[in-house]
Design a protein around this motif. Structure first.
Motif, mmCIF file in Angstrom:
data_model
loop_
_atom_site.group_PDB
_atom_site.id
_atom_site.type_symbol
_atom_site.label_atom_id
_atom_site.label_comp_id
_atom_site.label_asym_id
_atom_site.label_seq_id
_atom_site.Cartn_x
_atom_site.Cartn_y
_atom_site.Cartn_z
ATOM 1 N N ILE A 59 -51.482 64.309 46.942
ATOM 2 C CA ILE A 59 -50.243 65.081 46.794
ATOM 3 C C ILE A 59 -50.187 66.312 47.678
ATOM 4 N N GLN A 60 -51.325 66.802 48.139
ATOM 5 C CA GLN A 60 -51.371 68.090 48.846
ATOM 6 C C GLN A 60 -50.409 68.142 50.036
ATOM 7 N N GLU A 61 -50.494 67.214 50.938
ATOM 8 C CA GLU A 61 -49.652 67.260 52.143
ATOM 9 C C GLU A 61 -48.166 67.042 51.832
ATOM 10 N N PRO A 62 -47.795 65.997 51.068
ATOM 11 C CA PRO A 62 -46.358 65.826 50.793
ATOM 12 C C PRO A 62 -45.753 66.961 49.976
ATOM 13 N N LEU A 63 -46.500 67.507 49.014
ATOM 14 C CA LEU A 63 -45.981 68.634 48.232
ATOM 15 C C LEU A 63 -45.830 69.863 49.127
ATOM 16 N N GLY A 64 -46.790 70.101 49.989
ATOM 17 C CA GLY A 64 -46.703 71.227 50.918
ATOM 18 C C GLY A 64 -45.472 71.138 51.810
ATOM 19 N N ARG A 65 -45.193 69.949 52.331
ATOM 20 C CA ARG A 65 -43.993 69.765 53.169
ATOM 21 C C ARG A 65 -42.722 70.013 52.364
ATOM 22 N N PHE A 66 -42.675 69.504 51.132
ATOM 23 C CA PHE A 66 -41.517 69.703 50.264
ATOM 24 C C PHE A 66 -41.297 71.191 49.994
ATOM 25 N N LEU A 67 -42.358 71.904 49.638
ATOM 26 C CA LEU A 67 -42.232 73.334 49.327
ATOM 27 C C LEU A 67 -41.814 74.136 50.550
ATOM 28 N N GLU A 68 -42.356 73.822 51.714
ATOM 29 C CA GLU A 68 -41.963 74.537 52.933
ATOM 30 C C GLU A 68 -40.493 74.321 53.261
ATOM 31 N N LYS A 69 -40.012 73.128 53.016
ATOM 32 C CA LYS A 69 -38.620 72.801 53.348
ATOM 33 C C LYS A 69 -37.630 73.445 52.377
ATOM 34 N N TYR A 70 -37.995 73.502 51.079
ATOM 35 C CA TYR A 70 -37.028 73.915 50.053
ATOM 36 C C TYR A 70 -37.397 75.192 49.311
ATOM 37 N N ASP A 71 -38.450 75.925 49.726
ATOM 38 C CA ASP A 71 -38.947 77.025 48.898
ATOM 39 C C ASP A 71 -37.876 78.022 48.470
ATOM 40 N N TYR A 72 -36.946 78.380 49.323
ATOM 41 C CA TYR A 72 -35.927 79.378 48.948
ATOM 42 C C TYR A 72 -34.808 78.790 48.088
ATOM 43 N N GLN A 73 -34.781 77.479 47.907
ATOM 44 C CA GLN A 73 -33.766 76.851 47.065
ATOM 45 C C GLN A 73 -34.302 76.523 45.669
ATOM 46 N N LEU A 74 -35.606 76.650 45.462
ATOM 47 C CA LEU A 74 -36.231 76.270 44.197
ATOM 48 C C LEU A 74 -36.164 77.416 43.207
ATOM 49 N N GLU A 75 -35.819 77.102 41.959
ATOM 50 C CA GLU A 75 -35.659 78.122 40.927
ATOM 51 C C GLU A 75 -36.466 77.766 39.692
ATOM 52 N N PRO A 76 -36.979 78.776 38.974
ATOM 53 C CA PRO A 76 -37.718 78.515 37.734
ATOM 54 C C PRO A 76 -36.879 77.709 36.757
ATOM 55 N N GLY A 77 -37.509 76.726 36.121
ATOM 56 C CA GLY A 77 -36.814 75.853 35.186
ATOM 57 C C GLY A 77 -36.151 74.682 35.873
ATOM 58 N N GLY A 78 -36.119 74.704 37.193
ATOM 59 C CA GLY A 78 -35.482 73.618 37.926
ATOM 60 C C GLY A 78 -36.381 72.408 38.036
ATOM 61 N N ASP A 79 -35.768 71.231 37.978
ATOM 62 C CA ASP A 79 -36.473 69.967 38.153
ATOM 63 C C ASP A 79 -36.040 69.347 39.470
ATOM 64 N N TYR A 80 -37.011 68.947 40.278
ATOM 65 C CA TYR A 80 -36.747 68.414 41.608
ATOM 66 C C TYR A 80 -37.587 67.162 41.807
ATOM 67 N N SER A 81 -37.271 66.395 42.818
ATOM 68 C CA SER A 81 -38.079 65.218 43.126
ATOM 69 C C SER A 81 -38.038 64.951 44.622
ATOM 70 N N PHE A 82 -39.052 64.252 45.091
ATOM 71 C CA PHE A 82 -39.100 63.804 46.478
ATOM 72 C C PHE A 82 -39.891 62.506 46.516
ATOM 73 N N THR A 83 -39.713 61.754 47.591
ATOM 74 C CA THR A 83 -40.349 60.446 47.731
ATOM 75 C C THR A 83 -41.547 60.537 48.651
ATOM 76 N N ILE A 84 -42.625 59.898 48.224
ATOM 77 C CA ILE A 84 -43.853 59.816 49.013
ATOM 78 C C ILE A 84 -43.999 58.371 49.461
ATOM 79 N N ARG A 85 -44.270 58.151 50.711
ATOM 80 C CA ARG A 85 -44.441 56.791 51.230
ATOM 81 C C ARG A 85 -45.865 56.290 50.987
ATOM 82 N N ALA A 86 -46.186 56.129 49.719
ATOM 83 C CA ALA A 86 -47.484 55.608 49.298
ATOM 84 C C ALA A 86 -47.354 55.154 47.853
ATOM 85 N N GLN A 87 -48.218 54.246 47.468
ATOM 86 C CA GLN A 87 -48.232 53.788 46.081
ATOM 87 C C GLN A 87 -49.324 54.535 45.332
ATOM 88 N N PHE A 88 -48.983 55.206 44.255
ATOM 89 C CA PHE A 88 -49.975 55.936 43.452
ATOM 90 C C PHE A 88 -50.426 55.079 42.306
#
Length: 88
Positions: A59-88
């Motif tokens: 999760i480290q790399e995909p979460l890092g990319r997500f946070l860098e892209k959206y950090d100023y749009q994310l708010e406490p209590g907010g629920d977000y999602s993104f897609t990872i091109r891998a099967q967990f």
């Protein structure tokens, strides 16, 4: 040519704390059967800490990319999602 698509997993993110003064976002992320807590220091070092360590490499790399892209749009209590091109 193969008609199979790449595997995908949806990661779900919940922001639990935000401090612009400290340059900090904290939250939880889950993907597949894994769940983690994270702390993102985005001001100077852009340091991402993820606990527990089990599955962290997935999760480290995909979460890092997500946070860098959206950090100023994310708010406490907010629920977000993104897609990872891998099967967990």
């Amino acid at each position: 040519m193969s008609s199979q698509s790449l595997p995908e997993t949806t990661a779900y993110v919940r922001i639990t704390r935000q401090s612009w003064q400290q340059g900090l976002l904290e939250g939880e992320v889950s993907a597949g059967d894994y769940e983690w807590r994270f702390q993102w220091r985005f001001r100077h070092t852009k340091k991402l800490t993820i606990q527990p360590s089990q599955g962290r490499a997935l999760i480290q790399e995909p979460l890092g990319r997500f946070l860098e892209k959206y950090d100023y749009q994310l708010e406490p209590g907010g629920d977000y999602s993104f897609t990872i091109r891998a099967q967990f």
